[in-house]
Design an enzyme around this catalytic site. Structure first.
Site, PDB file in Angstrom:
ATOM      1  N   SER A 186      25.963-114.530  33.311  1.00  0.00           N
ATOM      2  CA  SER A 186      24.668-114.238  34.373  1.00  0.00           C
ATOM      3  C   SER A 186      24.824-113.126  35.307  1.00  0.00           C
ATOM      4  O   SER A 186      26.591-112.806  35.909  1.00  0.00           O
ATOM      5  CB  SER A 186      24.305-114.920  34.887  1.00  0.00           C
ATOM      6  OG  SER A 186      23.687-115.222  36.457  1.00  0.00           O
TER       7      SER A 186
ATOM      8  N   TYR B  18      19.980-108.251  34.600  1.00  0.00           N
ATOM      9  CA  TYR B  18      18.226-107.825  35.476  1.00  0.00           C
ATOM     10  C   TYR B  18      18.917-106.657  35.765  1.00  0.00           C
ATOM     11  O   TYR B  18      19.777-106.134  36.242  1.00  0.00           O
ATOM     12  CB  TYR B  18      18.343-109.097  36.469  1.00  0.00           C
ATOM     13  CG  TYR B  18      17.934-110.606  36.689  1.00  0.00           C
ATOM     14  CD1 TYR B  18      17.058-110.658  36.101  1.00  0.00           C
ATOM     15  CD2 TYR B  18      19.288-111.347  37.189  1.00  0.00           C
ATOM     16  CE1 TYR B  18      17.020-112.225  35.844  1.00  0.00           C
ATOM     17  CE2 TYR B  18      19.104-112.520  36.564  1.00  0.00           C
ATOM     18  CZ  TYR B  18      17.936-113.575  36.055  1.00  0.00           C
ATOM     19  OH  TYR B  18      17.233-114.366  36.046  1.00  0.00           O
TER      20      TYR B  18
ATOM     21  N   THR C 250      17.281-109.972  30.876  1.00  0.00           N
ATOM     22  CA  THR C 250      15.969-110.831  31.031  1.00  0.00           C
ATOM     23  C   THR C 250      14.327-110.626  31.332  1.00  0.00           C
ATOM     24  O   THR C 250      14.497-109.393  31.715  1.00  0.00           O
ATOM     25  CB  THR C 250      16.200-112.019  31.742  1.00  0.00           C
ATOM     26  OG1 THR C 250      17.071-112.777  31.936  1.00  0.00           O
ATOM     27  CG2 THR C 250      15.684-112.638  32.398  1.00  0.00           C
TER      28      THR C 250
ATOM     29  N   LYS D  53      15.508-112.029  26.348  1.00  0.00           N
ATOM     30  CA  LYS D  53      15.174-113.073  27.116  1.00  0.00           C
ATOM     31  C   LYS D  53      13.481-113.253  27.534  1.00  0.00           C
ATOM     32  O   LYS D  53      13.816-112.972  28.331  1.00  0.00           O
ATOM     33  CB  LYS D  53      16.339-113.300  27.108  1.00  0.00           C
ATOM     34  CG  LYS D  53      16.105-115.030  28.208  1.00  0.00           C
ATOM     35  CD  LYS D  53      17.801-115.178  28.757  1.00  0.00           C
ATOM     36  CE  LYS D  53      17.657-116.778  29.306  1.00  0.00           C
ATOM     37  NZ  LYS D  53      16.481-116.906  30.690  1.00  0.00           N
TER      38      LYS D  53
ATOM     39  N   HIS E  63      12.554-119.328  30.891  1.00  0.00           N
ATOM     40  CA  HIS E  63      13.474-119.488  31.615  1.00  0.00           C
ATOM     41  C   HIS E  63      13.211-120.599  32.764  1.00  0.00           C
ATOM     42  O   HIS E  63      13.773-121.277  33.903  1.00  0.00           O
ATOM     43  CB  HIS E  63      13.033-118.531  33.098  1.00  0.00           C
ATOM     44  CG  HIS E  63      13.659-118.073  34.255  1.00  0.00           C
ATOM     45  ND1 HIS E  63      13.813-116.914  34.056  1.00  0.00           N
ATOM     46  CD2 HIS E  63      14.506-117.702  35.222  1.00  0.00           C
ATOM     47  CE1 HIS E  63      15.006-115.825  34.459  1.00  0.00           C
ATOM     48  NE2 HIS E  63      15.603-117.437  35.330  1.00  0.00           N
TER      49      HIS E  63
ATOM     50  N   ARG F  49      18.018-131.336  25.598  1.00  0.00           N
ATOM     51  CA  ARG F  49      19.046-132.481  25.495  1.00  0.00           C
ATOM     52  C   ARG F  49      19.932-133.565  25.133  1.00  0.00           C
ATOM     53  O   ARG F  49      20.867-134.364  24.576  1.00  0.00           O
ATOM     54  CB  ARG F  49      17.739-133.615  26.279  1.00  0.00           C
ATOM     55  CG  ARG F  49      17.341-133.220  27.678  1.00  0.00           C
ATOM     56  CD  ARG F  49      18.254-132.572  28.498  1.00  0.00           C
ATOM     57  NE  ARG F  49      17.410-131.415  29.453  1.00  0.00           N
ATOM     58  CZ  ARG F  49      17.292-130.296  29.604  1.00  0.00           C
ATOM     59  NH1 ARG F  49      18.033-129.607  28.904  1.00  0.00           N
ATOM     60  NH2 ARG F  49      16.808-129.985  30.740  1.00  0.00           N
TER      61      ARG F  49
END
Length: 355
Positions: free
Chosen positions: A106, A130, A156, A226, A250, A285
């Site tokens: 990130s 970003y 993003t 994304k 997000h 998950r």
């Protein structure tokens, strides 16, 4: 305590992380309905398993833009890994490399891109960007990532402004004083770093599809967008020459009331018609969730919060445990559904229940 499934790591992280850190990682926007729907939507999808298919030898490898990974689960970009574990993103990079999968680092990392690259040489890494109002900062980051051997650039698209996350507001969320957004140090004037470690309004809300051309002029890296959730935007992504799409909301942290990503996936996959790769994050998950996403056309999925739970449990080792559990569950689900290799997975494998 035996760590058997991802919810065991979630319970551990909730119990042991400081409340302000847990709340930051767990937060969704507004009522958190999209965050919760990301998980619930998988329960509405049922398998149509095939029998007597010879699943004695399983091949779960796949490729991301031509690069082989050991199984179709990567690590989604999330910020502030030092909130979960002292070594932060360095541990994340090592775990991903040990498991031979892709880690998207990130912009909001608490380690520098150099530290991340040095922690796990030879790893498969993309960089998530970003775009800030100060475009020179973004340009420098992109070019630095390429020079350090990152292999993809993830833009993003769903954060012109930060979503309203109520717990962060109630907690007055701030990065602890010893933590810094290492890749943005000194990039912004003014001492008020109230908005997730940066001055308010430092993100550029004027970004458009034309900025893909600007990014293309800065780097040879493949560009992955994304945050796409509709066929209209998927078609625009193809038209603007990007190499991939991550279907993402997000983690339910931006616009509340949008679709679960697994529900948006089919529309996006149908729109791109195989021209570019489509990935997904949000709500993964279990290994069977991965299988459902691949059956509906995702090339690979990425995990966000579960990676942070793994870090909170035992750093690099804990994250490897999370990845290994998902890998084992995915392999088992594939076998029980009658698929011996990724190429045998398709839409015929699932149906949407009438719930």
């Amino acid at each position: 305590m035996a760590m058997v499934c991802l919810s065991d790591f979630e319970a551990y992280a909730k119990k042991h992380l400081p409340k302000i850190a847990w709340d930051f990682f767990a937060a969704g926007a507004d009522d958190c309905s999209t965050r919760d729907e990301n998980i619930l939507a998988y329960k509405r999808i049922r398998f149509r398993p095939r029998m007597l298919r010879d699943v004695s030898v399983m091949d779960i490898r796949t490729k991301l833009l031509g690069t082989e990974i050991s199984f179709p689960v990567g690590i989604a970009p999330t910020g502030f890994h030092q909130l979960a574990w002292p070594d932060g993103e360095k541990s994340t990079a090592r775990a991903a490399t040990a498991m031979n999968t892709c880690y998207i680092a990130s912009t909001y990392s608490t380690c520098t891109l150099e530290e991340i690259a040095a922690a796990a040489p030879g790893g498969i890494r993309w960089f998530q960007l970003y775009i800030h109002r100060n475009r020179a900062v973004s340009q420098q980051l992109v070019q630095q990532a390429e020079a350090l051997g990152f292999q993809g650039l993830v833009l993003t698209a769903d954060l012109p402004y930060t979503g309203k996350r109520r717990d962060d507001i109630r907690n007055g969320f701030r990065l602890p004083p010893h933590m810094k957004l290492k890749n943005l140090e000194g990039a912004f004037e003014g001492g008020d770093c109230s908005e997730y470690g940066l001055p308010p309004n430092s993100l550029d809300p004027s970004v458009t599809w034309n900025d893909i051309y600007w990014l293309r002029s800065l780097t040879h890296l493949p560009i992955i967008v994304k945050g796409i959730l509709t066929k209209e935007d998927a078609e625009l992504a193809v038209r603007h020459g990007v190499q991939g799409i991550i279907v993402s909301n997000h983690g339910g942290r931006q616009l509340d009331g949008g679709p679960a990503t697994i529900d948006a996936l089919v529309e996006v996959v149908d729109a791109v018609q195989g021209k570019i790769e489509v990935y997904l994050d949000g709500g993964i998950r279990k290994g069977s969730d991965v299988l459902k996403a691949l059956a509906l056309g995702a090339k690979c999925v990425f995990i966000g919060r579960p990676a942070l739970w793994g870090l909170a449990y035992k750093g690099e080792e804990g994250l490897q445990d999370v990845l290994r559990i998902l890998q084992d569950e995915f392999r088992l689900s594939m076998a029980l559904a009658g698929c011996a290799s990724i190429s045998e997975i398709g839409r015929h494998l699932v149906q949407f229940s009438k719930l």
